[in-house]
Write an enzyme that holds these catalytic residues in place. Sequence first.
Site, mmCIF file in Angstrom:
data_model
loop_
_atom_site.group_PDB
_atom_site.id
_atom_site.type_symbol
_atom_site.label_atom_id
_atom_site.label_comp_id
_atom_site.label_asym_id
_atom_site.label_seq_id
_atom_site.Cartn_x
_atom_site.Cartn_y
_atom_site.Cartn_z
ATOM 1 N N ASP A 100 76.080 7.548 3.742
ATOM 2 C CA ASP A 100 75.676 7.101 5.066
ATOM 3 C C ASP A 100 74.733 8.101 5.725
ATOM 4 O O ASP A 100 75.160 9.182 6.142
ATOM 5 C CB ASP A 100 76.936 6.916 5.917
ATOM 6 N N ASP A 292 69.190 4.038 8.529
ATOM 7 C CA ASP A 292 70.618 4.212 8.293
ATOM 8 C C ASP A 292 71.052 3.437 7.052
ATOM 9 O O ASP A 292 71.169 2.219 7.073
ATOM 10 C CB ASP A 292 71.384 3.725 9.530
#
EC number: 3.4.23.21
Length: 685
Positions: A100, A292
């Site tokens: 992430d 992201d």
Amino acid sequence: MRPYRFFVLALFTISLFLSITIIDAVPKVDLYRREISTSIPNKKRFKMQQARLINKYSKLFKRSSQDPPISIPLVNEFNMDCSYYGLIIIGGQSFTVDFDTGSSDLWVPAIQCKFSECGYHNRFDPKKSPTFVPAPHPNHFTIYYGYDSSTIRGYIGQDSVNLGGISVINQTFGLAIVDDFNLVLEEDGILGLSFPQLSTFKVPCVIQSMKDQNLIDHSIIAFHLGRYKLDHSDKSFMNLGAIDPNAYVGEIVYNNILDNLLGSLGYWVIMMDDLYVDKFSMGATNSSAIIDTGTASIWGDSSFVKDIHHNIPGSYFDGYLWYIPCDTKTVVSLVFNGVVYEINPIELVVQEVMVGPLCQSVFQENPKGFPRKFWLVGAFFLSNVYSVFDFDNRQIGFAKAKGEAKYGVISQFPVIDSPRDPLEPYKMTSERSFEHFEVGYSKFGLKRYNITVELAASKRTGLHRYTFPPTKHKAKIVIDLPHNLIVPNYAFTHKYLGGAIQSISLNQVKGAARYRGGWNQGGPYIVYFCSQFNINAIEFETWADNNFNIRKQIYFDGKTHFGKIDGAILTFNVRKNPVIISRVGISFISADQACNNAESEIPYWDFEKTKQETVNAWQKELEKIYVEGGTDELKTIFYSGLYRTMIMPSDRTGENPKWQSFDKNGNLIPHYGDFYALLNEAEIL
């Protein structure tokens, strides 16, 4: 060196066999796609998605004394259609984690986490790790997720973390004993990959620790997120410490991390120039975009998201989520640093969330309170590019996803079959001892066999000249139908579906092969061929699956029976005739048409004459544009670019069985293919 084969050349093109030096493999971590849960009502799904965004990006809001004591961005997406995770090892124990770039910390379930909290997830047991060290007190953490008070709670420790075969020591991580999302998230935990400013533990992420401990030269990560919707076999991976040059085409264009509030908080945030819908600007200029990997969808300013969907026919808003037709053909593009990156239309929809003929759109409106002209760009965009996150230089790079190879079919390869170097199909390779290229002509040596190869061509016929050395061993020419240009592990890579030999003799082989895929996502197609030789062979064979079947006559009835034969081998007496010429005609119509193409376009065995005719044909085309001024180098660049634009599109007039090449008055209607191959070459001009 990369091995090469020789295949039929068309449209006056000569294949340039460029040497590629083999480099050390870039460390790679395989990623796996998570399926979406269809049991969650859309209204609840929407609220949960927004709650995750609000908490993950809570630093964008003004905090009050009523906020939870610690709110850290760990959970990235909520079981969306495009989510990826991989394997890591902590203290000798294996876990799956979400990689992430929207957070900075690593956490996994702890052994103390009960089944009611962590379900079937793997749990870390400190007693099984001789290198585990608990963090100094206080060492607990709590994470609240807003909607229905979902919580992650645990304690902090240090241990070795192995990622992609590289082991970091004394890495700080969280051990969760309360995990309200165990029934939702398939992976065990999350590995944050952003900057330390975003870290609740106030420590560098694993990648930066690798650099600090001199385990990698560059703190770089890069992602290829496979497009599962397009090809289930497309494998995803993350590169560590270096860039994989085989994962993209063109150049990587970098974007600096913005020097604004978002950048100072530790996010991977860059400037987005604009957003297009079918090449029409939405006016989203100079927007901040957080990139992201832990978020699936693309979230943006509500006014722009509304405009996007108003320009997608059939869009629908149910008060919570946007939906678009599942079969939409609309192309949405994001622009970074002046480069337009298209999103494949199939990546615009979440196919598992449907309302009648509509699917959930990947573009959704930011929760209220988010800054204007702020975008959160997730995996549905990133799967269309190769993305590079460069910690050292604080920049993000994008390159166009690897364009799949195509063609390179109907291969012919000259070899010498000797006891010390026996012939084996699929292992016919050779370095080049030399190379020479001209317009319409190429010449190079096969170091392994000491054979000289020369190539010339007409529109639908390749002319090969092989010069064999004096040898007492068998000189052979292999027709290799399975050979084609492929890019392993990428969507749409070219695939061989089966071959056929219609007839074979001592000086002619006719047949066909079926293929599919390639850069244009093409369906199955058939290439017929007719390979003729200027002298007779002394014997012929056929082969399939590495097994030679000498003079096998089965299926040689003049018809096409796919899947039985993979190629042919002709043996020649090169002590008597060391130079062999072969002309190979191709056709999309039939093997007989391929023979007609070969015999009509090159009705002789004069290699030099064919070579000169090709030069004359190119001269006629290139002299249509005459340039003055500039240096010789600039003129060379110009005409080289012009030459390449003329290679495509392919003139297939009369060669498409589904295309009527004449109108009702009998006038010829041209038919062209492969238009899209023009794009990169046109950019040169």
